[in-house]
Write an enzyme that holds these catalytic residues in place. Structure first.
Site, mmCIF file in Angstrom:
data_model
loop_
_atom_site.group_PDB
_atom_site.id
_atom_site.type_symbol
_atom_site.label_atom_id
_atom_site.label_comp_id
_atom_site.label_asym_id
_atom_site.label_seq_id
_atom_site.Cartn_x
_atom_site.Cartn_y
_atom_site.Cartn_z
ATOM 1 N N GLU A 1 -24.882 -13.961 -16.903
ATOM 2 C CA GLU A 1 -25.511 -15.177 -16.383
ATOM 3 C C GLU A 1 -26.968 -14.917 -16.035
ATOM 4 O O GLU A 1 -27.298 -13.914 -15.396
ATOM 5 C CB GLU A 1 -24.765 -15.585 -15.102
ATOM 6 C CG GLU A 1 -25.070 -16.971 -14.619
ATOM 7 C CD GLU A 1 -24.337 -18.041 -15.423
ATOM 8 O OE1 GLU A 1 -23.288 -17.743 -16.023
ATOM 9 O OE2 GLU A 1 -24.833 -19.178 -15.463
ATOM 10 N N ASP A 2 -27.818 -15.831 -16.430
ATOM 11 C CA ASP A 2 -29.213 -15.798 -15.979
ATOM 12 C C ASP A 2 -29.882 -14.439 -16.193
ATOM 13 O O ASP A 2 -30.547 -13.901 -15.300
ATOM 14 C CB ASP A 2 -29.292 -16.215 -14.495
ATOM 15 C CG ASP A 2 -28.987 -17.705 -14.332
ATOM 16 O OD1 ASP A 2 -28.770 -18.392 -15.343
ATOM 17 O OD2 ASP A 2 -28.968 -18.197 -13.189
ATOM 18 N N ASP B 1 -25.483 -18.871 -20.587
ATOM 19 C CA ASP B 1 -26.741 -19.563 -20.896
ATOM 20 C C ASP B 1 -26.899 -19.767 -22.398
ATOM 21 O O ASP B 1 -27.493 -20.745 -22.837
ATOM 22 C CB ASP B 1 -27.927 -18.768 -20.343
ATOM 23 C CG ASP B 1 -27.778 -18.507 -18.860
ATOM 24 O OD1 ASP B 1 -28.251 -19.319 -18.064
ATOM 25 O OD2 ASP B 1 -27.144 -17.506 -18.495
ATOM 26 N N ASN C 1 -22.821 -27.164 -18.545
ATOM 27 C CA ASN C 1 -21.980 -26.032 -18.967
ATOM 28 C C ASN C 1 -20.620 -26.004 -18.293
ATOM 29 O O ASN C 1 -19.694 -25.382 -18.807
ATOM 30 C CB ASN C 1 -22.676 -24.700 -18.642
ATOM 31 C CG ASN C 1 -23.902 -24.471 -19.476
ATOM 32 O OD1 ASN C 1 -24.395 -25.412 -20.099
ATOM 33 N ND2 ASN C 1 -24.383 -23.244 -19.512
ATOM 34 N N ASN D 1 -34.764 -28.507 -16.895
ATOM 35 C CA ASN D 1 -34.307 -28.840 -15.547
ATOM 36 C C ASN D 1 -35.316 -28.382 -14.505
ATOM 37 O O ASN D 1 -35.871 -27.306 -14.643
ATOM 38 C CB ASN D 1 -32.971 -28.129 -15.283
ATOM 39 C CG ASN D 1 -31.853 -29.136 -15.020
ATOM 40 O OD1 ASN D 1 -32.095 -30.278 -14.657
ATOM 41 N ND2 ASN D 1 -30.631 -28.678 -15.201
ATOM 42 N N LYS E 1 -21.280 -20.084 -9.394
ATOM 43 C CA LYS E 1 -20.543 -19.996 -10.656
ATOM 44 C C LYS E 1 -19.093 -19.593 -10.402
ATOM 45 O O LYS E 1 -18.168 -20.139 -11.009
ATOM 46 C CB LYS E 1 -21.229 -18.950 -11.537
ATOM 47 C CG LYS E 1 -20.833 -19.020 -12.973
ATOM 48 C CD LYS E 1 -21.732 -19.989 -13.694
ATOM 49 C CE LYS E 1 -21.334 -20.159 -15.132
ATOM 50 N NZ LYS E 1 -22.351 -20.934 -15.849
ATOM 51 N N TYR F 1 0.867 -1.186 0.000
ATOM 52 C CA TYR F 1 0.000 0.000 0.000
ATOM 53 C C TYR F 1 0.900 1.231 0.000
ATOM 54 O O TYR F 1 1.987 1.208 -0.561
ATOM 55 C CB TYR F 1 -0.950 -0.077 1.213
ATOM 56 C CG TYR F 1 -2.187 0.757 1.016
ATOM 57 C CD1 TYR F 1 -3.088 0.458 -0.004
ATOM 58 C CD2 TYR F 1 -2.443 1.862 1.821
ATOM 59 C CE1 TYR F 1 -4.208 1.245 -0.217
ATOM 60 C CE2 TYR F 1 -3.569 2.649 1.623
ATOM 61 C CZ TYR F 1 -4.441 2.344 0.607
ATOM 62 O OH TYR F 1 -5.550 3.129 0.395
#
Lengths: 387, 387
Positions: free
Chosen positions: A134-135, A160, A319, A288, A92, A37
């Site tokens: 996603e989704d 997807d 997937n 599903n 995920k 830092y």
């Protein structure tokens, strides 16, 4: 099953959550603090200011994927909103790290407006090496992905759509290897023309399959329903990806076809329908948790090869076989885009994990725990990306 | 120093970067895969859909802080942009994890428009338990923080403003303990009225210091310059936080004052100016890396207690003493806001780590490696938050 549900809740509660952000450096002394830092973190900052590309050299960006959802189309649960989507996005991220050592961070958005989502992701891009959408419900997901692919300098992938199409293609390649059929000559019916179905059609078309028929809530896909479709389905017709049919029902459409691919809803296919297909058909019933036809019914009706989305039947179209290795490859290559060629290379890599002599009706898809999968997929994608 | 610069570059290059996203769960079997992801991740998703608050129970949100910058005011480097800011934000995330076991994720934004930043953070909020704004230039940082504090249901903290003011207050508390002075009676000059200076003034005012004078690029703070100030400095005058002065220069302003606090620029204070102050003054010269007056000069001129921003001199006014424990406390309490009372409690907790008999001119601030700091700060903040 009730037991598994409870197990899942307990597992999620125990940490709580499934991801944590760790340091890769030690900070136990004043000197280490000054390097990590203030003041000496100014050095990499200065270097990157001079040469923007050094952000890959001095930060975690190059191996960091954002897993982003608006919570509008989560699993089979529908539009549950961002907070309820978070455990899925964390899951995920866990798979990215576990299978490919790719760092992934779950981000859920409190907006479902595609323009806002595009704006947010555009402004977040400097932190990440890639974006995994996603989704997100169709057709917004398509608008968002297309726009970002054009404007961002990092790869954007909607799992997807593309993850599913890659693994479906892998399954089809191996079904053909096993049965000596010619992939391009197959007559294919796809049920469900949302994110997954539309893209499966596109990828199959890309590898030469010319007879692909669609079915959706509107009925059998044809110009008759054109005005009812969103732009993404209209394009599939306009571009000749889908062949319009004047069949009046799925029952008549499926007759004499070689392949049924379902990414739609449970129990819409009967044994009689399978029996009406060409000899030894391939049935990929991926709805599903309940597939378009129960596994046993499909088997009994003479389906030669059956794939589902479930882990408790053979040939799970999962997937997780694609996205970890795919991202590992594109990140390593620092590719700016994920192209169709990379997706096809990924599908072939997954398929050819299984040798000719190992192929069986109930083994056309490798296990996600087969360590070779991520290695071969990432290698194949990297080769295409750096060609 | 050249050596340290090279060391820092090497350290940043080796991973590369300083953060990674890890899984807290194992995924080595099909069953584990089904619990962590599809299908049984649907259980926590469903639970959260029914009860939004369960997002704290089943996800990492509750311990996850976003460290967000637009790269507009990074360290002493200025407006270096998002990519060059990333190593600094990663460093901050490392400190959160190392010192307080708080997960923090670095996000740098490709926009410096305050409305856009507010919109982005608002939409990202569901993923996080708190927001730490960092290195955003004044007065935008104030606009952004104020708006988000009003609208979000998670705590928002701009470390450059509040972290600095907390540790400065801690230093001042201990300087008074050591010298038996009454904090509220001190006459204080603050040089630099940006994010840090303005907020130091506010926090000191809050604890009863009524004679605070400002100095900035415009000169000694008074109504004469009112139109030249941004809204944040105008407010300091309007609200009576800063006492206007008709002194014509810092040199005349500082005469007979008890405390000089510098968050401005190097070498603007001379030995003669220190000599003109009241007896045994406190000098907190925090410009980095070069303070407003060299340490030795301040000492030679009779400064009783000297603090700087540097780790190679005694009494480093270092934000790392405050933000890790502060966030640990508010996250644990699930506080919706970080209040002045919490900041004051944090400052006192830091100060009283050092016992009366241990206090010395060159030991009024504990070491950031003193394990008690994060424990005491988080405990004090938690107590206020749950009161």
């Amino acid at each position: 099953m009730a037991n598994q549900k409870q197990k899942s809740l307990s597992l999620h509660e125990q940490h709580p959550g499934k991801v944590e952000v760790n340091s890769t450096v030690k900070v136990t002394t004043q000197e280490e603090l000054s390097l990590v830092y203030s003041p000496y973190v100014a050095e990499p900052a200065r270097a990157i200011k001079e040469n923007k590309d050094d952000v890959y050299k001095y930060t975690s960006k190059g191996n960091m994927v954002a897993v982003i959802s608006d919570g509008s189309a989560v699993l089979g649960l529908g539009n549950v909103g961002p907070k309820a989507a978070l455990p899925v996005m964390e899951g995920k991220a866990v798979l990215f790290k576990t299978f490919a050592d790719v760092d992934a961070f779950p981000l859920v958005l409190d907006t479902q407006d595609p323009d806002e989502i595009i704006n947010i992701i555009t402004n977040l891009a400097p932190s990440f090496g890639g974006i995994n959408l996603e989704d997100i419900s169709a057709p917004n997901c398509i608008t968002i992905e297309r726009t970002l692919k054009k404007t961002l300098d990092i790869p954007v992938f909607h799992d997807d759509q593309h993850g599913t199409s890659i693994v479906t293609l892998a399954a089809l390649i191996n079904a053909c290897r096993l049965t000596d059929k010619d992939l391009s000559k197959l007559h294919v019916v796809i049920s469900g023309l949302g994110a997954a179905g539309g893209n499966i059609a596109r990828l199959l078309h890309k590898v030469g399959v010319s007879n692909i028929y669609g079915y959706s809530l509107e009925g059998v896909c044809s110009y008759k329903h054109y005005e009812d479709y969103d732009f993404s389905v209209q394009e599939l017709l306009d571009e000749g990806v889908l062949t319009p049919s004047d069949s009046s029902s799925l029952e008549t459409l499926i007759k004499d076809k070689d392949v049924f691919i379902g990414v739609s809803a449970k129990d819409i296919v009967s044994k009689a329908m399978i029996e009406s297909m060409s000899k030894n058909p391939f049935i990929f019933a991926m709805a599903n948790p309940d597939p378009e036809i129960p596994y046993k019914d499909a088997k009994d009706a003479g389906a030669k090869i059956i794939g589902t989305g479930r882990s408790d039947y053979p040939n799970q179209i999962n997937n997780v076989l694609a996205f970890p290795g795919l991202f590992k490859g594109v990140l390593k290559a620092r590719a700016k885009n994920i192209t169709d060629e990379m997706k096809i290379a990924a599908a072939k890599a997954i398929a050819y994990i299984i040798e000719d002599k190992e192929l069986k009706d109930d083994y056309i898809i490798p296990s996600p725990f087969d360590k070779r999968v991520v290695t071969e997929v990432s290698k194949a994608v990297y080769q295409v990306a750096t060609k």
